[in-house]
Design an enzyme around this catalytic site. Structure first.
Site, PDB file in Angstrom:
ATOM      1  N   HIS A 203       0.712  -1.192   0.232  1.00 43.90           N
ATOM      2  CA  HIS A 203      -0.231  -0.249  -0.483  1.00 43.90           C
ATOM      3  C   HIS A 203       0.844   0.932   0.262  1.00 43.90           C
ATOM      4  CE1 HIS A 203       0.628   0.531   4.335  1.00 43.90           C
ATOM      5  NE2 HIS A 203       0.810   0.918   4.399  1.00 43.90           N
TER       6      HIS A 203
HETATM    7  C1  UD1 Z   1      -1.472   5.190   5.295  1.00 49.46           C
HETATM    8  C2  UD1 Z   1      -0.397   6.537   6.173  1.00 49.46           C
HETATM    9  C3  UD1 Z   1       0.655   5.379   5.981  1.00 49.46           C
HETATM   10  C4  UD1 Z   1       0.126   4.206   7.104  1.00 49.46           C
HETATM   11  C5  UD1 Z   1      -1.236   3.738   6.338  1.00 49.46           C
HETATM   12  C6  UD1 Z   1      -1.632   2.106   6.722  1.00 49.46           C
HETATM   13  C7  UD1 Z   1       0.220   8.686   6.122  1.00 49.46           C
HETATM   14  C8  UD1 Z   1       1.043   9.739   4.993  1.00 49.46           C
HETATM   15  N1  UD1 Z   1       0.677   7.239   5.850  1.00 49.46           N
HETATM   16  O1  UD1 Z   1      -1.455   5.823   3.927  1.00 49.46           O
HETATM   17  O2  UD1 Z   1       1.722   5.343   6.841  1.00 49.46           O
HETATM   18  O3  UD1 Z   1       0.991   3.054   6.404  1.00 49.46           O
HETATM   19  O4  UD1 Z   1      -2.347   4.680   6.319  1.00 49.46           O
HETATM   20  O5  UD1 Z   1      -2.712   1.707   6.526  1.00 49.46           O
HETATM   21  O6  UD1 Z   1      -0.810   9.257   6.473  1.00 49.46           O
HETATM   22  N2  UD1 Z   1      -8.283   5.617   1.432  1.00 49.46           N
HETATM   23  C9  UD1 Z   1     -10.018   4.248   0.858  1.00 49.46           C
HETATM   24  N3  UD1 Z   1     -11.048   4.088   2.473  1.00 49.46           N
HETATM   25  C10 UD1 Z   1      -9.932   4.570   3.592  1.00 49.46           C
HETATM   26  C11 UD1 Z   1      -8.786   5.100   3.167  1.00 49.46           C
HETATM   27  C12 UD1 Z   1      -7.761   5.080   2.341  1.00 49.46           C
HETATM   28  O7  UD1 Z   1      -9.991   4.159   0.306  1.00 49.46           O
HETATM   29  O8  UD1 Z   1     -10.292   4.434   4.717  1.00 49.46           O
HETATM   30  C13 UD1 Z   1      -8.193   5.374  -0.502  1.00 49.46           C
HETATM   31  C14 UD1 Z   1      -8.217   7.091  -0.999  1.00 49.46           C
HETATM   32  O9  UD1 Z   1      -8.231   6.307  -2.597  1.00 49.46           O
HETATM   33  C15 UD1 Z   1      -6.655   7.755  -0.389  1.00 49.46           C
HETATM   34  C16 UD1 Z   1      -5.975   6.330  -0.449  1.00 49.46           C
HETATM   35  O10 UD1 Z   1      -6.506   5.054  -0.216  1.00 49.46           O
HETATM   36  O11 UD1 Z   1      -6.671   8.586  -1.326  1.00 49.46           O
HETATM   37  C17 UD1 Z   1      -5.061   6.527   0.598  1.00 49.46           C
HETATM   38  O12 UD1 Z   1      -5.182   7.110   1.392  1.00 49.46           O
HETATM   39  P1  UD1 Z   1      -4.256   7.978   2.801  1.00 49.46           P
HETATM   40  O13 UD1 Z   1      -4.986   7.557   4.245  1.00 49.46           O
HETATM   41  O14 UD1 Z   1      -3.946   9.145   2.138  1.00 49.46           O
HETATM   42  O15 UD1 Z   1      -2.725   7.077   2.669  1.00 49.46           O
HETATM   43  P2  UD1 Z   1      -2.698   5.978   3.211  1.00 49.46           P
HETATM   44  O16 UD1 Z   1      -1.952   5.374   2.098  1.00 49.46           O
HETATM   45  O17 UD1 Z   1      -3.299   4.874   3.902  1.00 49.46           O
END
Ligand code: UD1
Length: 348
Positions: A203
């Site tokens: 991820h």
């Molecule tokens: C975040 C953390 C990372 C951690 C990870 C655990 C930061 C910079 N990164 O990354 O360190 O290891 O969480 O999972 O804070 N999305 C969904 N549903 C959700 C959450 C996210 O669809 O419930 C999708 C969205 O398209 C979003 C993308 O995932 O744009 C990224 O989510 P984001 O929270 O920005 O970062 P993670 O990749 O989850």
């Protein structure tokens, strides 16, 4: 004493569950919980609260996804309002996500003391958003709660050791506590039909946002000698268009923490770019391949328990075949990190 704890992403729910359980045992601590809403899908958030029996958040900022600046800014603005109202003695932040830095920054500007759980970790790769978040959070925190001796040494090099306490790792406490519950609540068959498999997660932005790296990883998974079970993060799912892979990869929806423990226990080996899962593999004595170019958890590299392979398909396929391991050492405390953290907060 009043603590405001700030969490928002999957691994933080697990870490906070350990500390919140310990807080409940003490008298005289009020724990106010803010969920930033960084993770919002039911299987990325609510399921963790239910399963780990984390108290319902007092505030949900419902920030959701977005560019880093916009996401962090929205959290900062909303957290500030709550901190002005709640006037806590401590703000407690976890790990290295955007929720961590937003919470810490809001508190720092209001002159509220900040305690950082999982302080002192470094990848020395500033291209990772997590590295920026942890360096900055450590710099402005008043109390650094440190999971390993290596992290203590890194803080010493940055002249930050004065405020640091070695507590051990909350994730180690967590796995000790929840292992049996996982086996009681789930059976392997309820999650997958595979009996023998490698467990994988992908991820990290550096892998998902680079088509070549993501393809290399999926190519390696496709060529493995056992099926690769992949509970898929929504970020990665949204990037799969055009990626070629075969049915050796068994994609499933993201799983809960207890399901993950059960999968881990039944897996042959682990392939991951997550920080937490590298360590959980180590705790459960499962060999790990890390699909990153560095790791913050360098202790796990000893004795062939973890290999840094980047997104190099050839190297991943080579290292998955290693089957000789040295005896493990206990680098992450003795399972009392939660207790040590709450003691530290009460004694300062
Ligand atoms: C975040 C953390 C990372 C951690 C990870 C655990 C930061 C910079 N990164 O990354 O360190 O290891 O969480 O999972 O804070 N999305 C969904 N549903 C959700 C959450 C996210 O669809 O419930 C999708 C969205 O398209 C979003 C993308 O995932 O744009 C990224 O989510 P984001 O929270 O920005 O970062 P993670 O990749 O989850």
């Amino acid at each position: 004493m009043k603590i405001v704890s700030i969490i928002g992403a999957r691994p933080q729910f697990i870490k906070a569950a350990v500390v919140s359980k310990e807080i409940k045992k003490r008298v005289g601590i009020e724990d106010v919980l803010i969920h930033t809403g960084q993770h919002y899908d039911e299987n990325m958030s609510k399921i963790f609260f239910d399963e780990l029996e984390i108290p319902h958040p007092n505030y949900n900022l419902e920030v959701g996804s977005g560019l880093h600046g916009a996401q962090t800014a929205a959290m900062l603005e909303r957290t500030e309002q709550i901190l002005i109202k709640e006037k806590p003695d401590w703000v407690l932040v976890y790990g290295d996500t955007n929720s961590t830095i937003a919470g810490a920054l809001a508190a720092a500007k209001l002159h509220i003391k900040i305690a950082h759980v999982e302080a002192g970790l470094r990848s020395f790769n500033k291209l990772m958003p997590e590295e920026i978040n942890r360096i900055t959070t450590d710099r402005i925190s008043d109390l650094l709660l440190v999971p390993s001796q290596n992290a203590m040494q890194l803080l010493a090099k940055e002249n930050l050791v004065e405020n640091a306490i070695f507590t051990g790792d909350v994730m180690f406490d967590s796995i000790l506590f929840y292992q049996h519950m996982a086996e009681e609540k789930y059976s392997l068959k309820s999650i997958t039909n595979e009996d023998e498999f490698y467990l994988a997660t992908v991820h990290r932005a550096e892998n998902t946002d680079d088509k070549e790296r993501l393809q290399n990883i999926f190519t390696a998974f496709s060529e493995m000698d056992k099926p690769v079970l992949l509970p898929l993060h929504p970020r990665t799912k949204s990037k799969l268009t055009g990626i070629i892979f075969n049915d050796n990869i068994k994609i499933i929806e993201p799983v809960s923490y207890l399901e993950m423990i059960l999968l881990l226990k039944n897996s042959s080996k682990v392939l991951t770019d997550s920080g937490g899962l590298q360590k959980e593999a180590y705790f459960m004595k499962k060999p790990c391949i890390t699909m990153r170019d560095e790791t913050e958890w360098i202790e796990t590299l000893n004795g062939n328990w973890n290999f840094i392979c980047g997104a190099n398909a050839k190297l991943i396929l080579e290292k998955i075949c290693v089957n000789q391991f040295d005896k493990q050492k206990e680098y992450y405390g003795n399972g009392s990190a939660g207790k040590n953290i709450v003691d530290a907060l009460m004694n300062i």
